[in-house]
Design a protein around this motif. Sequence first.
Motif, PDB file in Angstrom:
ATOM      1  N   GLY A   1       0.808  -1.202   0.000  1.00  0.00           N
ATOM      2  CA  GLY A   1       0.000   0.000   0.000  1.00  0.00           C
ATOM      3  C   GLY A   1       0.842   1.253   0.000  1.00  0.00           C
ATOM      4  O   GLY A   1       0.471   2.274  -0.568  1.00  0.00           O
ATOM      5  N   TYR A   2       2.021   1.168   0.639  1.00  0.00           N
ATOM      6  CA  TYR A   2       2.854   2.365   0.693  1.00  0.00           C
ATOM      7  C   TYR A   2       3.596   2.588  -0.617  1.00  0.00           C
ATOM      8  O   TYR A   2       3.564   3.681  -1.174  1.00  0.00           O
ATOM      9  CB  TYR A   2       3.850   2.263   1.848  1.00  0.00           C
ATOM     10  CG  TYR A   2       4.783   3.442   1.873  1.00  0.00           C
ATOM     11  CD1 TYR A   2       4.296   4.703   2.152  1.00  0.00           C
ATOM     12  CD2 TYR A   2       6.133   3.311   1.569  1.00  0.00           C
ATOM     13  CE1 TYR A   2       5.120   5.802   2.127  1.00  0.00           C
ATOM     14  CE2 TYR A   2       6.965   4.402   1.545  1.00  0.00           C
ATOM     15  CZ  TYR A   2       6.444   5.642   1.832  1.00  0.00           C
ATOM     16  OH  TYR A   2       7.259   6.735   1.796  1.00  0.00           O
ATOM     17  N   CYS A   3       4.280   1.557  -1.107  1.00  0.00           N
ATOM     18  CA  CYS A   3       5.183   1.811  -2.233  1.00  0.00           C
ATOM     19  C   CYS A   3       4.792   1.049  -3.490  1.00  0.00           C
ATOM     20  O   CYS A   3       5.392   1.264  -4.541  1.00  0.00           O
ATOM     21  CB  CYS A   3       6.612   1.466  -1.858  1.00  0.00           C
ATOM     22  SG  CYS A   3       6.860  -0.259  -1.544  1.00  0.00           S
TER      23      CYS A   3
ATOM     24  N   LEU B   1       6.949   9.687  -0.637  1.00  0.00           N
ATOM     25  CA  LEU B   1       5.510   9.807  -0.401  1.00  0.00           C
ATOM     26  C   LEU B   1       5.222   9.826   1.086  1.00  0.00           C
ATOM     27  O   LEU B   1       5.966   9.262   1.875  1.00  0.00           O
ATOM     28  CB  LEU B   1       4.771   8.601  -0.980  1.00  0.00           C
ATOM     29  CG  LEU B   1       4.804   8.377  -2.470  1.00  0.00           C
ATOM     30  CD1 LEU B   1       4.319   6.989  -2.758  1.00  0.00           C
ATOM     31  CD2 LEU B   1       3.931   9.392  -3.132  1.00  0.00           C
ATOM     32  N   ASP B   2       4.106  10.448   1.408  1.00  0.00           N
ATOM     33  CA  ASP B   2       3.590  10.305   2.758  1.00  0.00           C
ATOM     34  C   ASP B   2       2.892   8.948   2.844  1.00  0.00           C
ATOM     35  O   ASP B   2       2.494   8.370   1.838  1.00  0.00           O
ATOM     36  CB  ASP B   2       2.614  11.432   3.058  1.00  0.00           C
ATOM     37  CG  ASP B   2       2.461  11.626   4.549  1.00  0.00           C
ATOM     38  OD1 ASP B   2       3.103  10.859   5.294  1.00  0.00           O
ATOM     39  OD2 ASP B   2       1.716  12.520   4.953  1.00  0.00           O
ATOM     40  N   ILE B   3       2.749   8.447   4.073  1.00  0.00           N
ATOM     41  CA  ILE B   3       2.085   7.156   4.194  1.00  0.00           C
ATOM     42  C   ILE B   3       0.603   7.307   3.856  1.00  0.00           C
ATOM     43  O   ILE B   3       0.022   8.368   4.022  1.00  0.00           O
ATOM     44  CB  ILE B   3       2.274   6.555   5.601  1.00  0.00           C
ATOM     45  CG1 ILE B   3       1.802   7.536   6.656  1.00  0.00           C
ATOM     46  CG2 ILE B   3       3.684   6.166   5.819  1.00  0.00           C
ATOM     47  CD1 ILE B   3       1.880   6.974   8.028  1.00  0.00           C
ATOM     48  N   GLN B   4       0.038   6.242   3.369  1.00  0.00           N
ATOM     49  CA  GLN B   4      -1.351   6.318   2.954  1.00  0.00           C
ATOM     50  C   GLN B   4      -2.249   6.386   4.192  1.00  0.00           C
ATOM     51  O   GLN B   4      -1.838   5.978   5.272  1.00  0.00           O
ATOM     52  CB  GLN B   4      -1.719   5.131   2.064  1.00  0.00           C
ATOM     53  CG  GLN B   4      -1.867   3.809   2.760  1.00  0.00           C
ATOM     54  CD  GLN B   4      -0.575   3.027   2.772  1.00  0.00           C
ATOM     55  OE1 GLN B   4       0.501   3.588   2.751  1.00  0.00           O
ATOM     56  NE2 GLN B   4      -0.683   1.710   2.827  1.00  0.00           N
ATOM     57  N   PRO B   5      -3.482   6.911   4.041  1.00  0.00           N
ATOM     58  CA  PRO B   5      -4.318   7.177   5.227  1.00  0.00           C
ATOM     59  C   PRO B   5      -4.556   5.933   6.089  1.00  0.00           C
ATOM     60  O   PRO B   5      -4.582   6.031   7.315  1.00  0.00           O
ATOM     61  CB  PRO B   5      -5.635   7.682   4.626  1.00  0.00           C
ATOM     62  CG  PRO B   5      -5.314   8.118   3.265  1.00  0.00           C
ATOM     63  CD  PRO B   5      -4.106   7.383   2.816  1.00  0.00           C
ATOM     64  N   GLU B   6      -4.709   4.772   5.454  1.00  0.00           N
ATOM     65  CA  GLU B   6      -5.060   3.601   6.262  1.00  0.00           C
ATOM     66  C   GLU B   6      -3.835   2.880   6.816  1.00  0.00           C
ATOM     67  O   GLU B   6      -3.964   1.872   7.492  1.00  0.00           O
ATOM     68  CB  GLU B   6      -5.920   2.640   5.441  1.00  0.00           C
ATOM     69  CG  GLU B   6      -5.261   2.049   4.218  1.00  0.00           C
ATOM     70  CD  GLU B   6      -5.392   2.920   2.989  1.00  0.00           C
ATOM     71  OE1 GLU B   6      -5.648   4.130   3.155  1.00  0.00           O
ATOM     72  OE2 GLU B   6      -5.215   2.414   1.874  1.00  0.00           O
ATOM     73  N   PHE B   7      -2.640   3.428   6.522  1.00  0.00           N
ATOM     74  CA  PHE B   7      -1.400   2.779   6.945  1.00  0.00           C
ATOM     75  C   PHE B   7      -1.364   2.548   8.450  1.00  0.00           C
ATOM     76  O   PHE B   7      -1.141   1.439   8.922  1.00  0.00           O
ATOM     77  CB  PHE B   7      -0.237   3.669   6.510  1.00  0.00           C
ATOM     78  CG  PHE B   7       1.128   3.098   6.733  1.00  0.00           C
ATOM     79  CD1 PHE B   7       1.775   2.422   5.720  1.00  0.00           C
ATOM     80  CD2 PHE B   7       1.780   3.248   7.945  1.00  0.00           C
ATOM     81  CE1 PHE B   7       3.035   1.913   5.905  1.00  0.00           C
ATOM     82  CE2 PHE B   7       3.041   2.732   8.141  1.00  0.00           C
ATOM     83  CZ  PHE B   7       3.673   2.063   7.124  1.00  0.00           C
TER      84      PHE B   7
END
Lengths: 169, 268, 413
Positions: free
Chosen positions: C160-162, C178-184
């Motif tokens: 999900g991150y990369c 990138l910033d981490i995704q919201p659900e990370f």
Amino acid sequence: MAQHKVNFTQDGGLPVALTTIDKVVNWGRSNSLWALTYGLACCGIEMMASGASRYDFDRFGTIFRASPRQADVMIVAGTLTKKHAEFIKRLYDQMTEPRWVISMGSCANTGGMFNTYATVQGCDRVIPVDLYLPGCAPRPETLQYGVMLLQKKIRSQKASRAKKPKRLM
Amino acid sequence: MRAYKPKDDVQKKPYYTDRFWVAPQVPKQPVESDEIFAADLAALQEKFEVLDAYIQVEQMVVYINPEDNFEVLKFFKEELTYDQLSELSAIDWLAQKGEFEIFYQMLSMNKRKRVRIKMFIKEDQAIESVEKLFRSADWSEREMYDMFGVKVNNHPFMKRILMPYDWQGFPLRKTYPLQGDEFAQWYEVDKIYGKEARDIIGPELRDTARIDRYDSERFARLGHEVPKGAPVTDDDPINPQEYQEDEGVFMIKKLKKESSVIVDDPQR
Amino acid sequence: MAQQPNRLRPFFENITYDRDDNELVLNFGPQHPSAHGQLRLMLHLQQEQIVKAHPDIGYLHRGMEKMAENMIYNEFMPTTDRMDYIASSSNNYGFALAVEKLIGLEVPRRAKVIRMMLLEINRLMSHLFWLATTALDIGAMTVFLYAFREREYLMDIMEGYCGARLTHAAIRIGGVPLDIQPEFLDQLKTFLDKLPKNIKDYEDLLDENRIWRMRMEGVGIIPKEMALSWGCTGPMLRASGVAWDIRKEEPYELYDEVEFNVPWSDKCDNFARYRIYMEEMRESAKILYQCIDMYEKCERDGQTELMAHAPKYISAPKLDIMTQNYSLMQHFVLVTQGMRPPVGEVYVATESPKGELGYYINSQGGPYPYRLKLRAPSFWHTGILTDLLPGHYIPDVVSIIGTTNIVFGEVDR
């Protein structure tokens, strides 16, 4: 009629299906593709992952064997280096016919990103390859799809050994 | 006319460098700026000749004479408690100076300090093995020999380690091209099939950007596959990507695409 | 002696021993399922006992150091993925840190927190993979399936991150892309809450397992002097009685701000190493919880920068590139020609899941490194087999190779 005899006219018909030898043999071959564990590099990890709990390769009848003599399909998973090349040839020769080769990942296909002195530029320079899987590393889904395509290929072939065995040269 | 390319360094060169470009330097501090390093260096200078010493990126760099390497490393290990040899390798300066630079990267666990001991040797000069002091040097020195051809005296097993024993050339020298010389490019063909097979198998395809849509020997276009070796024409067949044949596998008749469930939550 | 035409000779009679000492040379690998890759071992056997071991490596040598000399710095980042391909981000990070030290960059705090999270996730992935394969080699198939299940959750988070499962290239020189995704964070918390129970499951299966203990305890003893002399690092060294963890001793990133213990043991055997891997998983979980708090604090403080500001070396943010002429020019130069770090050299060691992962970079001011040496821990952990295996029996080879946790992308590079 004696009690122990089955009434075929009522219980689902005769236990007979009419088909061709090709179909039966290829059905058997394609649904029990035993793979040689040939994890060379990173793709080998994805190959293990496809054999592990989430992707569960066993439902394709694919069971990893450590011996080439028990394997039908060689999954070349990872970079083939020049130092290793003679061993892949030897292991391929030890596999029994009919045999297939899946080249998994960019490195095995073409050398991939490792365009260097030490890497064989595609394992098809050493052994004949049936299926190339793209990706670096391909996901387990790709490998499973590849195995399905290989099954499809096997089912489309003749079962007889009249065709000459594959040789690179 | 082709542009002249130097033979002594065949590595990739920047295609453009500004005429007025002056490369900045990573700052070097004097050794006196750090107490521990200063004490170590003073102890070292009493016994051995130190050609140069400075601190760069928190680590002390010491240049010594190549003849002293065993004794200096012994001194560092036993007197100055640098108890681990992290790394050991060479740098190729043959094109510029005709020399190899050898570096030993050492770590002291009680002082929490790292030291790099460096020396220059001529191309055909051998250095003394430090394998008696640090077993880790056993493999490192073999790797250095394998990659650079730097000979090491008194090593128990001086053979190639990463490349095959019958390999020719030293890959990390600047004179060695990235994609290998002729020996390297034909190595697996020569070894497995013999030299006479070169014509049949053909040279390696080294161009990473090469795409040939009429090449059916290696890859066919996805969805338009033809049998291997068959000529590819413009009206090649359309093979839609399906998991199974149209009529299904002959024993599995009941599975219909419509009635099957597609799982889209991977973490179910 | 009368000839016996049809006598079937037993197989062993055909073998001629040309030595007096009855030594048998057993060739193990290079393609062996429990060799963890392409390790070839020539074992001299005295009956079942190994008297001499000769590991042969290089079957996965792909010439990464040579590639580095022909690549700009950013181009080399994905290649580092393929070194220790179990925990790719640790390799990315080591390289990024080395180049940052060479340039003298300071990474924004938010990027540091994200990097630490990625590193610890990778450590967990690596340790779970180690547990799975070692258990499989010893014969504990259940643990293999369980550990791979947990690893897949982490793979999903990383994906999900990369976007990649295995070869992440998730860390850039100067920060993270990138910033981490919201659900990370939610996914990570869910995983971490389950993790102690999972680790306890593995331990219930293994700790008191008679076979596991018999094959682990007292096998593969690496004394402290031997571990130091062979350049062992990471869990191999900590199991030999040296509590040396680079995260603790020479802290990089924000490891000096988080609380964690360094598990170590003086038992020196396989079982000690197994225990250390298990404890390190718990410590990683602890670090990850703290990282989540730190990330949330960054969020509250409004620290949004992800890449360091150094126009000479690092491209401007995407918004600047698209709106400002000079940023676009810089970006073009950095992509086509590459950054030119200052002249100098640097050796940076980080604690990868396997041990000390070091990058030595010698820069001559050009866009390509003049020399890049990858110091991979597994190289020496393989070398130690030369001294470690003699005296052991054939079944011990598998468990010793298992606990040394060698990865051949790293050994041969």
